[in-house]
Design a protein around this motif. Structure first.
Motif: not given
Length: 393
Positions: A311-312, A261, A238, A264
């Motif tokens: 994070r992605e 996000s 990711k 997510k």
């Protein structure tokens, strides 16, 4: 013959016991050895970043500005069209680089890569123009060259479909909405007074536009200049490839703008570092993170302080990696290295305070200088929002 003088060998049981003891010792020592190796690789990565920071400062000393992130040549354009910004930047060309060169190209002479710089700037005996073709041309040697100073030793990524990889990316702030446009509203229409560029190009580097140290009103020590990124290994990580579903036209630009996000929910519940296979990861194989060290586009050499580290990455289905929420990432445990504007290298943990990850993107709907909605993380990524950073990070 005296039996006491006879030499007695090891029995099979004794040998097995010795082997078992050695195996236990190796098992106990191996994690320590691996940890020591990773610590050495992490220190080497930090040293690479320090050299990049020194190169940026030397460049500024020589030219009184930062190396431009999104620069180069575009000989196919008339003077009138050039005044309105880059044109067809996504199209490959052997006649010019379409203003797609990253800031890493400009600092090559300052990191002991003069030979590469000479090939790029003075292409004697080749069919390519000065400053090269677009950074996606595989046949052009400099773009396919792996520069050791641009690679983190902990990252195992190597070879095609990437060209020359990089693990270090320019920080462009806390907004992705106008990243590819810089001071232009589009590739044909210039912004009035460049207001939109000031509002949404809030990072240490402004794409397609020059910046200086004096523009960093929050202070060089309080502003991230560049961040570490992990390169894609083709495993649907990711952090290194953008999820999108072209068949269902998802997500849209507006969905990502209103909620960075947005992607997510497409991550596996039991393997939270990878996209869920039941969802489509519909991306060109050459659009992996860090795949082209010479290309300024966010997939390759830009990072933002919107979502926390590791994070992605998330962007519109039709962006081709040009419009993208692209945070920092690394192969180190628990965080990433960042290069501050004053040249210091710090390790930022994944748990850094990052405000509201669903907050709408900074764009024309905000006033110039609006405080970042992404907490301490967003504050570190902006150069002139006048946020006070009163804690150690």
């Amino acid at each position: 013959m005296n039996k006491c003088l006879q030499r007695r060998g090891f029995t099979l049981v004794e040998l097995l016991v010795v082997i078992a003891i050695i195996g236990v010792l190796v098992g106990l020592l191996l994690p320590a050895v691996q940890a020591a190796r990773e610590a050495a690789r992490r220190m080497s990565c930090s040293n690479n970043f320090k050299q990049i920071g020194l190169a940026i400062h030397n460049y500024h000393s020589a030219y009184n500005q930062l190396p431009t992130h999104g620069t180069g040549t575009n000989p196919l354009l008339t003077a009138e069209k050039t005044a309105n910004g880059p044109w067809d930047h996504h199209r490959s060309s052997n006649m010019g680089n379409r203003m797609r060169l990253s800031m890493l190209v400009g600092i090559t002479p300052f990191i002991e890569q003069q030979a590469i710089w000479e090939q790029i700037s003075n292409p004697m005996g080749t069919t390519y123009p000065a400053m090269g073709p677009t950074p996606d041309v595989l046949a052009y040697g400099p773009w396919a060259t792996e520069i050791p100073g641009f690679r983190c030793p902990s990252d195992p990524g190597f070879g095609l479909p990437a060209l020359g990889r990089t693990n270090y990316a320019a920080c462009v702030g806390d907004s992705f909405s106008t990243h590819p446009h810089g001071p232009w509203n589009s590739y044909r229409t210039q912004r009035t007074g460049e207001e939109g560029s000031r509002i949404s190009s809030r990072g240490f580097f402004k794409t397609l536009d020059k910046t200086r140290f004096r523009d960093c009103l929050d202070g060089l020590a309080n502003t991230i200049a560049a961040g570490e990124i992990a390169t894609d290994l083709g495993d649907d990580d990711k952090r290194t490839v953008n999820w999108r579903d072209n068949s269902n036209k998802s997500p849209t630009w507006g969905q990502v703008r209103n909620n960075p996000s947005r992607c997510k929910s497409k991550v596996q519940a039991d393997r939270p570092q990878f996209w869920d296979p039941i969802h489509t990861v519909d991306v060109n194989a050459s659009q992996g993170r860090g795949f082209k060290w010479a290309d300024y586009q966010p997939t390759y050499t830009s990072c933002m302080t919107i979502l926390p580290p590791n994070r992605e990455v998330c962007g519109p289905y039709n962006s081709a990696g040009v419009t993208l929420v692209s945070t920092m990432s690394s192969r180190h445990q628990g965080g990433v290295h960042v290069l501050m504007g004053d040249g210091a290298v710090k390790f930022i943990t994944d748990s850094i305070e990052a405000g509201d990850e669903t907050a709408r993107q900074i764009s024309n709907g905000y006033r110039d200088g609006h405080q970042s909605p992404y907490g301490l993380w967003g504050s570190l990524g902006t150069r002139a929002a006048k946020e006070v950073i009163s804690e150690e990070f």
